[in-house]
Design an enzyme around this catalytic site. Sequence first.
Site, PDB file in Angstrom:
ATOM      1  N   LYS A  40      39.819  27.605  37.556  1.00 11.48           N
ATOM      2  CA  LYS A  40      40.499  27.448  36.268  1.00 11.48           C
ATOM      3  C   LYS A  40      41.386  28.660  35.994  1.00 11.48           C
ATOM      4  O   LYS A  40      41.260  29.704  36.642  1.00 11.48           O
ATOM      5  CB  LYS A  40      39.474  27.262  35.150  1.00 11.48           C
ATOM      6  CG  LYS A  40      38.525  28.448  34.952  1.00 11.48           C
ATOM      7  CD  LYS A  40      37.511  28.165  33.869  1.00 11.48           C
ATOM      8  CE  LYS A  40      36.569  29.363  33.686  1.00 11.48           C
ATOM      9  NZ  LYS A  40      35.605  29.147  32.593  1.00 11.48           N
ATOM     10  N   ARG A 141      27.824  26.116  22.971  1.00 15.77           N
ATOM     11  CA  ARG A 141      29.255  25.923  23.144  1.00 15.77           C
ATOM     12  C   ARG A 141      29.550  24.427  23.225  1.00 15.77           C
ATOM     13  O   ARG A 141      29.997  23.834  22.250  1.00 15.77           O
ATOM     14  CB  ARG A 141      29.742  26.682  24.395  1.00 15.77           C
ATOM     15  CG  ARG A 141      31.243  26.738  24.545  1.00 15.77           C
ATOM     16  CD  ARG A 141      31.668  27.758  25.572  1.00 15.77           C
ATOM     17  NE  ARG A 141      31.218  27.473  26.939  1.00 15.77           N
ATOM     18  CZ  ARG A 141      31.522  28.241  27.987  1.00 15.77           C
ATOM     19  NH1 ARG A 141      32.245  29.345  27.818  1.00 15.77           N
ATOM     20  NH2 ARG A 141      31.093  27.923  29.195  1.00 15.77           N
ATOM     21  N   HIS A 172      25.338  25.938  31.156  1.00 16.75           N
ATOM     22  CA  HIS A 172      25.941  27.238  31.458  1.00 16.75           C
ATOM     23  C   HIS A 172      25.066  28.347  30.878  1.00 16.75           C
ATOM     24  O   HIS A 172      24.675  28.287  29.708  1.00 16.75           O
ATOM     25  CB  HIS A 172      27.348  27.340  30.877  1.00 16.75           C
ATOM     26  CG  HIS A 172      28.121  28.507  31.410  1.00 16.75           C
ATOM     27  ND1 HIS A 172      28.547  28.581  32.718  1.00 16.75           N
ATOM     28  CD2 HIS A 172      28.516  29.663  30.834  1.00 16.75           C
ATOM     29  CE1 HIS A 172      29.195  29.706  32.915  1.00 16.75           C
ATOM     30  NE2 HIS A 172      29.175  30.390  31.785  1.00 16.75           N
ATOM     31  N   ARG A 231      28.319  27.506  40.724  1.00 19.44           N
ATOM     32  CA  ARG A 231      29.710  27.589  40.301  1.00 19.44           C
ATOM     33  C   ARG A 231      30.184  29.033  40.474  1.00 19.44           C
ATOM     34  O   ARG A 231      29.919  29.899  39.643  1.00 19.44           O
ATOM     35  CB  ARG A 231      29.863  27.108  38.856  1.00 19.44           C
ATOM     36  CG  ARG A 231      29.386  25.660  38.654  1.00 19.44           C
ATOM     37  CD  ARG A 231      29.671  25.166  37.249  1.00 19.44           C
ATOM     38  NE  ARG A 231      29.002  25.961  36.223  1.00 19.44           N
ATOM     39  CZ  ARG A 231      27.767  25.742  35.772  1.00 19.44           C
ATOM     40  NH1 ARG A 231      27.043  24.735  36.273  1.00 19.44           N
ATOM     41  NH2 ARG A 231      27.253  26.504  34.848  1.00 19.44           N
ATOM     42  N   TYR A 275      58.252  54.176  21.800  1.00 20.15           N
ATOM     43  CA  TYR A 275      58.208  53.740  20.415  1.00 20.15           C
ATOM     44  C   TYR A 275      57.172  54.503  19.615  1.00 20.15           C
ATOM     45  O   TYR A 275      56.079  54.818  20.100  1.00 20.15           O
ATOM     46  CB  TYR A 275      57.853  52.249  20.353  1.00 20.15           C
ATOM     47  CG  TYR A 275      58.917  51.313  20.860  1.00 20.15           C
ATOM     48  CD1 TYR A 275      60.134  51.193  20.202  1.00 20.15           C
ATOM     49  CD2 TYR A 275      58.688  50.535  21.989  1.00 20.15           C
ATOM     50  CE1 TYR A 275      61.110  50.322  20.665  1.00 20.15           C
ATOM     51  CE2 TYR A 275      59.657  49.649  22.458  1.00 20.15           C
ATOM     52  CZ  TYR A 275      60.874  49.554  21.793  1.00 20.15           C
ATOM     53  OH  TYR A 275      61.830  48.690  22.243  1.00 20.15           O
ATOM     54  N   CYS A 322      55.769  49.452  26.564  1.00 23.74           N
ATOM     55  CA  CYS A 322      56.774  48.571  25.969  1.00 23.74           C
ATOM     56  C   CYS A 322      56.630  47.154  26.546  1.00 23.74           C
ATOM     57  O   CYS A 322      55.771  46.895  27.389  1.00 23.74           O
ATOM     58  CB  CYS A 322      58.172  49.109  26.252  1.00 23.74           C
ATOM     59  SG  CYS A 322      58.407  50.862  25.853  1.00 23.74           S
ATOM     60  N   ASP A 324      58.568  45.526  28.610  1.00 24.63           N
ATOM     61  CA  ASP A 324      58.956  45.392  30.010  1.00 24.63           C
ATOM     62  C   ASP A 324      58.836  46.673  30.822  1.00 24.63           C
ATOM     63  O   ASP A 324      59.072  46.654  32.032  1.00 24.63           O
ATOM     64  CB  ASP A 324      60.413  44.916  30.107  1.00 24.63           C
ATOM     65  CG  ASP A 324      60.707  43.762  29.167  1.00 24.63           C
ATOM     66  OD1 ASP A 324      60.023  42.730  29.300  1.00 24.63           O
ATOM     67  OD2 ASP A 324      61.586  43.907  28.306  1.00 24.63           O
TER      68      ASP A 324
END
Length: 392
Positions: A40, A141, A172, A231, A275, A322, A324
């Site tokens: 997943k 859950r 689980h 699992r 910043y 930042c 990027d």
Amino acid sequence: MKLFKRTWAEISLDNLAENYHNYYDKVAKNTNTDIMCVVKASCYGHSNAAAAPFLQNELGAKWFAVSNLDEAIRLRDMGITGEILILGYTAPEEAAELEKYDIIQAVLDIPYARALSANAVKAGLKKGVRCHIAIDTGMTRIGIRGTAEQIAQGICEIAAMDKLLAEGAFTHYAVADTLTEDCISYTEKQTELIYAAADIAAQRGTALKTVHSLNSAGGLFHYTPRSALARLGITLYGLTPDRGLDLPIDVKPVLSLRSTISQIKEIDAGVDISYGRTFTSKNPMKIATVTCGYADGYPRALSNVGEILVHGVRCPIVGRVCMDQFMADISGVEAQAGDTVTLIGEEGGERITADDIAALTGTIGYEIVCGISERVPRAAYYKGEQVGIFKL
């Protein structure tokens, strides 16, 4: 696809194979328990296109688990022919899609089962929807909750519904990775409850073929031969279910995160960086700008606390990360624009792990690797060769 040298992840299929085999040898070899590879969230951020076909075609994996229908269909589209279990919710209206792609759906509770059955009948399905019934033994859950008797009654009721093919059930564990006396006892109670319920259901004529309770930590620390599947999730990718947990097998991180120095500048004392002016140089420094930021999934919380590896030397992040880019103090390190740096991984005998970053940012390693964004390409390597470049 071409790998542009900005920021990229490297996926070691060699390490993936070693982790799989080590877990298999510990949990599944010479037992009746098979391995279900949890893929997943695009293999926990590692790219299911890079890993899932390799798991099936090279390692022989036959079972896969995903979060949702989109992920399941994507696996089918990339050639996965093994069993696929959706661990979470699918809209009951998608019953026909579940049958079309031969997907096993988790049944969350009796009302959900009724809705799924009604939609399967309405769609005129030939066979029906294959199901594993979720049992809530203590995670609170999803799943049927109650005594073993009540859960068994629910199993039998669901199995009798039109166009639902109840093949299995699962639960689980909540604290399988915590080895205190209290948590071990809690896990044992969860184990006892699901198999007691399955036994009662079988006595009443509803024998489920595939009942499973083991997750990554469960297989290693709470193994039960009654679990048809283990699992294998985060441990498959070389991380531990809990940072402080020593595993009884060797695992190696599958993902490394690399980036590039775009510019280097010498600054004097008293210069503000990034910043908010949260960092001011106290002495002359050499500052490298690195081409990665929080839009790549590199946490902004690493501002002024994280480190990177530059030619094997730990260098601190200075100022705010930042969107990027970010800046690092590389004083005393010989480097130039265009050099590769390591954000997660090994270099020159030093190592930074996803768990290390998680500890600095108040989260878990799962979130760090899952958070590496789609714009970061994944370059897969096997036996020393690059075998592909993949997106999430």
